[in-house]
Design a protein around this motif. Structure first.
Motif, short mmCIF file in Angstrom:
data_model
loop_
_atom_site.label_atom_id
_atom_site.label_comp_id
_atom_site.label_asym_id
_atom_site.label_seq_id
_atom_site.Cartn_x
_atom_site.Cartn_y
_atom_site.Cartn_z
N ARG A 252 53.35 50.20 1.51
CA ARG A 252 52.45 51.19 2.12
C ARG A 252 51.69 50.59 3.29
O ARG A 252 51.50 51.26 4.32
CB ARG A 252 51.46 51.71 1.05
CG ARG A 252 52.08 52.65 0.04
CD ARG A 252 51.01 53.38 -0.76
NE ARG A 252 50.24 52.44 -1.57
CZ ARG A 252 50.54 52.12 -2.83
NH1 ARG A 252 51.60 52.66 -3.41
NH2 ARG A 252 49.80 51.28 -3.51
N ALA A 253 51.27 49.34 3.16
CA ALA A 253 50.57 48.68 4.26
C ALA A 253 51.47 48.53 5.48
O ALA A 253 51.05 48.74 6.62
CB ALA A 253 50.07 47.31 3.80
N ALA A 254 52.74 48.19 5.24
CA ALA A 254 53.69 48.02 6.34
C ALA A 254 53.96 49.36 7.03
O ALA A 254 54.06 49.43 8.27
CB ALA A 254 55.00 47.43 5.82
N GLU A 255 54.07 50.43 6.25
CA GLU A 255 54.31 51.76 6.82
C GLU A 255 53.11 52.23 7.64
O GLU A 255 53.26 52.82 8.71
CB GLU A 255 54.59 52.77 5.70
CG GLU A 255 55.93 52.56 5.03
CD GLU A 255 56.12 53.45 3.82
OE1 GLU A 255 55.19 54.24 3.52
OE2 GLU A 255 57.18 53.37 3.16
N ALA A 256 51.91 51.95 7.16
CA ALA A 256 50.71 52.32 7.90
C ALA A 256 50.63 51.56 9.22
O ALA A 256 50.27 52.13 10.26
CB ALA A 256 49.47 52.04 7.04
N ALA A 257 50.96 50.27 9.17
CA ALA A 257 50.93 49.47 10.39
C ALA A 257 51.96 49.96 11.40
O ALA A 257 51.70 50.02 12.61
CB ALA A 257 51.19 48.00 10.05
N GLU A 258 53.13 50.36 10.90
CA GLU A 258 54.19 50.87 11.79
C GLU A 258 53.78 52.20 12.42
O GLU A 258 54.01 52.44 13.60
CB GLU A 258 55.49 51.06 10.99
CG GLU A 258 56.67 51.50 11.84
CD GLU A 258 57.94 51.64 11.02
OE1 GLU A 258 58.93 52.16 11.56
OE2 GLU A 258 57.95 51.24 9.83
N ALA B 244 50.69 53.22 12.95
CA ALA B 244 49.62 52.95 13.91
C ALA B 244 50.18 52.41 15.22
O ALA B 244 49.67 52.74 16.32
CB ALA B 244 48.63 51.96 13.31
N ALA B 245 51.21 51.60 15.12
CA ALA B 245 51.82 51.02 16.33
C ALA B 245 52.48 52.08 17.20
O ALA B 245 52.54 51.94 18.43
CB ALA B 245 52.82 49.95 15.94
N LYS B 246 52.98 53.15 16.57
CA LYS B 246 53.65 54.21 17.33
C LYS B 246 52.67 55.10 18.07
O LYS B 246 53.02 55.76 19.04
CB LYS B 246 54.51 55.06 16.38
CG LYS B 246 55.73 54.32 15.83
CD LYS B 246 56.52 55.23 14.92
CE LYS B 246 57.76 54.51 14.37
NZ LYS B 246 58.54 55.39 13.48
N GLN B 247 51.42 55.15 17.57
CA GLN B 247 50.42 56.03 18.19
C GLN B 247 49.84 55.43 19.46
O GLN B 247 49.88 54.26 19.71
CB GLN B 247 49.30 56.31 17.19
CG GLN B 247 49.77 57.12 15.97
CD GLN B 247 48.66 57.36 14.98
OE1 GLN B 247 47.56 56.79 15.08
NE2 GLN B 247 48.90 58.24 14.01
#
Length: 523
Positions: free
Chosen positions: A512-518, A520-523
């Motif tokens: 879940r942390a990795a998905e959230a970071a990914e 955020a990077a796309k925004q």
């Protein structure tokens, strides 16, 4: 059958209406191109090339990750709270029951009769390549599945083509391909996966109970009783949904597979001294065949064709069953699905071929002579006679065992294709209880029809529609392959960490942390 003149009239009437359509579509789907003096079926090349491309793209996943696939299938990484309807093992056996059927008994016999022992080698190779295609399509099936309000699952090419291509910006194309795929699979479910299987299993029962002139089953009344019995069995299973399908096939498929392979091994053991010669003839025939039209390419084409038509890798049907699995990680089921072509083609089809080659009965010898003279080996009945003859050399009582095997293979195939057709019907007409009840009644009615009529042209048309669906399905697989590669990476890391002792909670928190970071990077 001989006593049923009215059924012959119906057959002729229906066949005359659909024959032009069947011929037209068959000419398109099964078109051949000249290749070094041999006619090469384009659809077979399309399926085989896809398997080769995916094998390379995923780094030969079918060899590198087969141990993980077996551990997943055995339940080592099962999650009790995972969404879905059935276990990995039940999803696998449900899908296998749709591919392990009369083709493994009769189709292989025709392939070896036409292509000689060498066709077996190419059949195995195509089966191994098909494992990669199966991995891709079944991962996508889980990745893009949908859940109904009652917890049941909808999945398959009609969803991953629609939703996956929409993510890539081709929403209209995805909707069209999804609709076409649903229609083609539905059509095959009614006439290929249903009518044909029932018709051929009844023919085998007639053969062992006195033939068309003496068997009661050859009469209209006998055919109706047989059809009703099968319809009741299948109907009861379909009423229970995928959980019921999984529960039945998880017991039926291993039982019939073990029974059939045991019979093969028994024949081989009686002729054990011939095993080295049979294996040698397979390898020699693969590269230097004699008495095969087209030589090496002829043997290759026949072997590839049998494998492609048997395991259906790349066609898009199996993801419907695999989508119902209980898992949070789509690629786990993709890995499990790789086992399906291996068992279907590499084990069961190969065992049939090896038994026929070793026993070398009169029917097989006659088939080889016909092939050498440029004549074909036509029809499922011809294929079953070759297999029947090979087994009877060692097992005089085998006709009844073959009859039981044919019946179990047919019933399991009808059950699974009934489920495939149900999900395709729901995509077109909706998944309401009324809509699904109408489909189940129609499907069971076609079982009874299959016991009375052959409708050969409709069966041929069903084959054409199914493999036309493979063309569109594989186009989608190519486009969506990068998504599958990401899912595979997640699962391999998950398996590594579980084997290292990490808990499910720790892994999910990090994911879940990795998905959230990914995100955020796309925004």
């Amino acid at each position: 059958m001989a006593n049923e003149t009215w059924t012959d009239s119906v057959d002729e009437a229906v066949n005359s209406v659909f024959e032009p359509v069947s011929t037209f579509l068959g000419d398109i789907v099964f078109v051949t191109v000249p290749f070094f003096g041999t006619d090469f079926p384009v659809i077979v090349a399309w399926l085989a090339i896809a398997g080769l491309v995916f094998t390379i793209y995923f780094g030969c996943a079918q060899a590198r990750h087969i141990k993980a696939a077996i551990r997943i299938t055995r339940g080592k990484y099962e999650q009790k709270d995972a969404p879905g309807e059935v276990t990995h093992f039940q999803a696998l056996t449900s899908a296998m029951s749709g591919t392990v059927g009369l083709g493994n008994i009769a189709g292989v016999a025709i392939a070896v009769g036409l292509g000689g022992p060498g066709a077996t080698f190419w059949m195995i190779l195509c089966g191994l390549l098909g494992m990669a295609s199966k991995f891709v399509e079944c991962t996508l099936g889980v990745r893009y599945r949908e859940f109904n309000a009652d917890g049941t699952v909808n999945g398959g090419p009609m969803l991953y083509l629609k939703k996956g291509l929409a993510e890539l910006g081709w929403a209209t194309l995805g909707k069209v391909l999804a609709g076409v795929s649903a229609f083609m699979i539905l059509f095959f479910a009614l006439f290929g996966g249903n009518l044909f299987q029932v018709n051929q299993s009844l023919e085998q029962f007639v053969a062992v109970t006195g033939g068309e002139d003496n068997s009661w089953l050859a009469t209209s009344a006998g055919g109706i009783v047989f059809g009703v019995v099968v319809a009741v069995i299948v109907g009861l299973v379909l009423l229970g949904g995928m959980k019921s399908v999984g529960a039945v096939t998880s017991k039926l498929v291993p039982a019939m597979g073990i029974m059939y392979v045991a019979a093969c091994l028994l024949v081989i053991s009686f002729n054990f001294s011939e095993v080295p010669n049979a294996i040698q003839s397979i390898f020699e025939g693969a590269f230097n065949p004699e008495g095969v039209a087209g030589g090496l390419l002829g043997a290759l084409i026949i072997g590839f064709q049998r494998a492609a038509f048997s395991n259906e890798a790349g066609v898009g049907s199996a993801p419907i069953a695999h989508s119902a699995v209980k898992t949070k990680r789509p690629a786990t089921e993709g890995l499990v699905a790789m086992i399906e072509p291996f068992v279907d083609t590499v084990i069961i089809c190969t065992m049939t071929a090896l038994t026929i080659i070793i026993a070398s009965g009169p029917a097989y010898e006659a088939a080889r002579e016909s092939a050498a003279d440029g004549e074909g080996v036509q029809g499922t009945a011809a294929g079953i006679s070759i297999t029947h003859d090979a087994f009877e050399t060692a097992l005089p009582w085998f006709p009844w065992l073959l009859t039981i095997a044919v019946f179990l293979f047919a019933v399991s195939t009808v059950i699974t294709w009934g489920y495939y057709g149900l999900k395709s019907w729901g995509h077109i007409f909706g998944h309401s209880k009324i809509s699904e009840t109408i489909y189940k009644l129609l499907f069971c009615f076609m079982i009874v029809v299959g016991a009375l009529l052959s409708l050969g042209v409709l069966v041929d048309l069903a084959d054409a529609t199914l493999f036309l669906a493979a063309f569109f399905n594989i186009l989608g697989l190519y486009l969506l392959a990068p998504i599958v590669k990401k899912e595979l990476k997640k699962v391999l890391e998950y398996v590594r960490r579980r084997d290292a002792g990490d808990t499910e909670e720790e892994i999910e928190a990090d994911e879940r942390a990795a998905e959230a970071a990914e995100a955020a990077a796309k925004q």
